[in-house]
Design a protein around this motif. Structure first.
Motif, PDB file in Angstrom:
ATOM      1  N   ARG A  63       0.853  -1.187   0.000  1.00  0.00           N
ATOM      2  CA  ARG A  63       0.000   0.000   0.000  1.00  0.00           C
ATOM      3  C   ARG A  63       0.884   1.230   0.000  1.00  0.00           C
ATOM      4  O   ARG A  63       1.956   1.243   0.612  1.00  0.00           O
ATOM      5  CB  ARG A  63      -0.944   0.005   1.204  1.00  0.00           C
ATOM      6  N   LEU A  88      15.417  10.701   7.980  1.00  0.00           N
ATOM      7  CA  LEU A  88      14.392  10.129   7.105  1.00  0.00           C
ATOM      8  C   LEU A  88      14.032   8.713   7.538  1.00  0.00           C
ATOM      9  O   LEU A  88      12.863   8.359   7.680  1.00  0.00           O
ATOM     10  CB  LEU A  88      14.902  10.114   5.657  1.00  0.00           C
ATOM     11  N   VAL A 110       2.373  10.772   3.026  1.00  0.00           N
ATOM     12  CA  VAL A 110       2.888  11.255   4.300  1.00  0.00           C
ATOM     13  C   VAL A 110       2.964  12.780   4.327  1.00  0.00           C
ATOM     14  O   VAL A 110       2.358  13.429   5.157  1.00  0.00           O
ATOM     15  CB  VAL A 110       4.266  10.638   4.620  1.00  0.00           C
ATOM     16  N   LEU A 111       3.740  13.363   3.426  1.00  0.00           N
ATOM     17  CA  LEU A 111       3.967  14.819   3.360  1.00  0.00           C
ATOM     18  C   LEU A 111       4.408  15.372   4.713  1.00  0.00           C
ATOM     19  O   LEU A 111       3.740  16.211   5.316  1.00  0.00           O
ATOM     20  CB  LEU A 111       2.720  15.561   2.862  1.00  0.00           C
ATOM     21  N   ALA A 112       5.540  14.883   5.185  1.00  0.00           N
ATOM     22  CA  ALA A 112       6.092  15.397   6.451  1.00  0.00           C
ATOM     23  C   ALA A 112       7.488  15.928   6.203  1.00  0.00           C
ATOM     24  O   ALA A 112       8.190  15.454   5.321  1.00  0.00           O
ATOM     25  CB  ALA A 112       6.141  14.267   7.480  1.00  0.00           C
ATOM     26  N   VAL A 166      10.712  11.126  -1.682  1.00  0.00           N
ATOM     27  CA  VAL A 166      11.009  12.389  -1.007  1.00  0.00           C
ATOM     28  C   VAL A 166      11.024  13.506  -2.040  1.00  0.00           C
ATOM     29  O   VAL A 166      11.180  13.264  -3.233  1.00  0.00           O
ATOM     30  CB  VAL A 166      12.373  12.345  -0.258  1.00  0.00           C
ATOM     31  N   ARG A 167      10.830  14.719  -1.562  1.00  0.00           N
ATOM     32  CA  ARG A 167      10.909  15.893  -2.451  1.00  0.00           C
ATOM     33  C   ARG A 167      12.019  16.799  -1.928  1.00  0.00           C
ATOM     34  O   ARG A 167      12.006  17.167  -0.738  1.00  0.00           O
ATOM     35  CB  ARG A 167       9.579  16.643  -2.486  1.00  0.00           C
ATOM     36  N   LEU A 171       1.391   4.880   1.239  1.00  0.00           N
ATOM     37  CA  LEU A 171       0.940   5.730   2.333  1.00  0.00           C
ATOM     38  C   LEU A 171       1.395   7.162   2.063  1.00  0.00           C
ATOM     39  O   LEU A 171       2.599   7.432   2.051  1.00  0.00           O
ATOM     40  CB  LEU A 171       1.564   5.219   3.642  1.00  0.00           C
ATOM     41  N   GLN A 180      11.988   8.380  10.702  1.00  0.00           N
ATOM     42  CA  GLN A 180      10.572   8.674  10.448  1.00  0.00           C
ATOM     43  C   GLN A 180       9.893   7.514   9.741  1.00  0.00           C
ATOM     44  O   GLN A 180       8.777   7.109  10.086  1.00  0.00           O
ATOM     45  CB  GLN A 180      10.444   9.909   9.536  1.00  0.00           C
ATOM     46  N   LEU A 240      12.184  19.932   2.055  1.00  0.00           N
ATOM     47  CA  LEU A 240      12.780  18.611   2.270  1.00  0.00           C
ATOM     48  C   LEU A 240      11.637  17.780   2.858  1.00  0.00           C
ATOM     49  O   LEU A 240      11.372  17.843   4.048  1.00  0.00           O
ATOM     50  CB  LEU A 240      13.923  18.679   3.286  1.00  0.00           C
ATOM     51  N   LEU A 241      10.929  17.066   1.995  1.00  0.00           N
ATOM     52  CA  LEU A 241       9.703  16.400   2.439  1.00  0.00           C
ATOM     53  C   LEU A 241       9.737  14.895   2.223  1.00  0.00           C
ATOM     54  O   LEU A 241      10.244  14.420   1.207  1.00  0.00           O
ATOM     55  CB  LEU A 241       8.499  16.931   1.650  1.00  0.00           C
ATOM     56  N   LEU A 242       9.204  14.183   3.184  1.00  0.00           N
ATOM     57  CA  LEU A 242       8.874  12.777   2.973  1.00  0.00           C
ATOM     58  C   LEU A 242       7.478  12.788   2.370  1.00  0.00           C
ATOM     59  O   LEU A 242       6.518  13.122   3.052  1.00  0.00           O
ATOM     60  CB  LEU A 242       8.914  12.020   4.304  1.00  0.00           C
ATOM     61  N   VAL A 243       7.386  12.460   1.091  1.00  0.00           N
ATOM     62  CA  VAL A 243       6.112  12.586   0.380  1.00  0.00           C
ATOM     63  C   VAL A 243       5.217  11.376   0.646  1.00  0.00           C
ATOM     64  O   VAL A 243       4.054  11.519   1.000  1.00  0.00           O
ATOM     65  CB  VAL A 243       6.349  12.751  -1.139  1.00  0.00           C
ATOM     66  N   SER A 244       5.776  10.189   0.448  1.00  0.00           N
ATOM     67  CA  SER A 244       4.967   8.975   0.620  1.00  0.00           C
ATOM     68  C   SER A 244       5.884   7.777   0.800  1.00  0.00           C
ATOM     69  O   SER A 244       7.080   7.860   0.562  1.00  0.00           O
ATOM     70  CB  SER A 244       4.068   8.753  -0.591  1.00  0.00           C
ATOM     71  N   MET A 245       5.255   6.673   1.231  1.00  0.00           N
ATOM     72  CA  MET A 245       6.004   5.426   1.406  1.00  0.00           C
ATOM     73  C   MET A 245       5.176   4.302   0.832  1.00  0.00           C
ATOM     74  O   MET A 245       3.935   4.346   0.898  1.00  0.00           O
ATOM     75  CB  MET A 245       6.189   5.129   2.898  1.00  0.00           C
ATOM     76  N   GLU A 246       5.820   3.279   0.287  1.00  0.00           N
ATOM     77  CA  GLU A 246       5.110   2.093  -0.119  1.00  0.00           C
ATOM     78  C   GLU A 246       5.437   1.000   0.889  1.00  0.00           C
ATOM     79  O   GLU A 246       6.597   0.611   1.047  1.00  0.00           O
ATOM     80  CB  GLU A 246       5.492   1.653  -1.531  1.00  0.00           C
TER      81      GLU A 246
END
Lengths: 253, 114
Positions: free
Chosen positions: A28, B10, A32-34, B31-32, A30, B13, B105-111
């Protein structure tokens, strides 16, 4: 059902020919945008609140190695001695040399030795603040590791960021290291007494700074001759006397 | 090089989130990185290849989106793309601009793999 393996005769379907199918792995995505540096930012906010609560103006001095941060500090301490209570936190990979120089002037200094880290971060400052008596302190200088790149990324919780650059480094430092000059509140151009002996295009330097941070004051100083030191000290005095709200974090600028 | 410190932040998190969602492992991380963030994408990728070892993201692929530098002009209100060391309005040339994107500096999403 299965007429190839004879399992309908023997009843040993799974064992003989058909491996039990594994439950499919579910993937899946997820969102996040953190912030990547959320942990550092949280610590920086804590530091900022702590410093504000004690009425301490915290100045993060940032520059390349050898631009003259420590000499500028020494000149500043000389000028402000007796007028304000000052403390210093020094950051270097190795040695206590810089802290020792500050202490020799009768000002308390705590040295952070990072070992290999090329920058200070909010956790290091938090740890250092445990060793600094903030009660009664007006002004805390944090001399960052000499580096134009890495320290910029890490909010420490400082009130102001000062970019120190020396004329001897060349006029193109702002163009080459934009992130520092964009997030600084003041630029101190040091070693201006050497300009006649250098190919330093001051108009280009100023124009490049303005294209990044048009409202930031550029204070021209020479720690050797004393030129401009009084203007730098006046900027500090005005900031201390008129009171201040902690400006936004560097990333809000 | 501070990119290793950024990777470690990173991965902390990422692992915390993976545990919260009871994932078995992390398959991908996006990440962005803004052009003015102070982080170099190539160096971040190199650091990630080292830093991910032994974590829930040990086999994760890192996707780095780069964010362009965009500014909003205080004089004419336009939002335009700008040079990384030249934050002037693309429409009227005024220097008084505010950064709209480019330093993130962003964590956009994770799979995640269940």
């Amino acid at each position: 059902m299965c007429d190839h393996c004879g399992c309908n005769l023997t009843g040993t379907h799974e064992r003989m020919t058909h491996r039990q199918q594994e439950a499919p792995r579910r993937h899946r995505v997820l969102p996040v945008l953190a912030e990547l540096l959320a942990d550092n930012d949280r610590q920086a906010a804590h530091n900022r609140a702590h410093l504000d609560a004690h009425g301490v103006l915290a100045v993060n001095l940032m520059s390349a190695p050898g631009a003259g941060k420590t000499v500028l500090l020494e000149a500043t301490l000389e000028a402000l001695k007796g007028e304000f209570q000052i403390g210093v936190i020094e950051g270097d990979l190795e040695t206590e040399n810089d802290a020792a120089r500050i202490r020799a002037r009768g000002v308390p200094a705590y040295q952070i030795t990072t070992g290999t880290a090329c920058h200070l971060d909010a956790h290091m400052l938090h740890e250092a603040l445990h060793h600094v008596k903030l009660d009664g302190l007006d002004l805390l200088f944090i001399e960052n590791v000499g580096n134009l790149v890495c320290p910029v990324v890490f909010d420490l919780g400082e009130t102001y960021r000062v970019a120190v650059v020396s004329a001897a480094e060349g006029h193109d430092k702002p163009a080459k290291y934009p992130a520092l000059f964009r997030t600084a509140h003041v630029t101190v151009l040091n070693k201006v007494d050497l300009i006649p002996y250098l190919d330093f295009d001051e108009a280009q330097f100023t124009a490049d700074v303005r294209r990044l941070n048009p409202q930031m004051p550029i204070l021209r100083v020479s720690c050797r001759t004393g030129e401009g030191i009084s203007e730098w000290v006046q900027w500090l005095q005005k900031t201390l006397q008129t009171g201040y709200l902690s400006p936004q974090t560097p990333r809000d600028r | 090089m501070h990119e290793l410190a950024v990777c470690q932040a990173l991965l902390n998190q990422v692992e915390a989130l993976a545990r919260r969602y009871e994932a078995q492992s992390v398959r991908g991380i996006t990440v962005r990185v803004g052009a003015l963030s102070g982080v170099v994408p190539e160096l971040l990728a190199q650091a990630f290849a080292i830093a991910r070892a032994g974590t829930l993201a040990g086999d994760a692929e890192l996707v780095i989106e780069t964010a362009p530098v965009r500014v909003r002009c205080a004089a004419c209100g336009a939002e335009t793309e700008a040079g990384v060391n030249r934050l002037v309005c693309g429409r009227c040339g005024n220097e008084h601009t505010r950064l709209v994107s480019g330093d993130e500096l962003l964590l956009v999403s994770m799979e995640l793999t269940a």
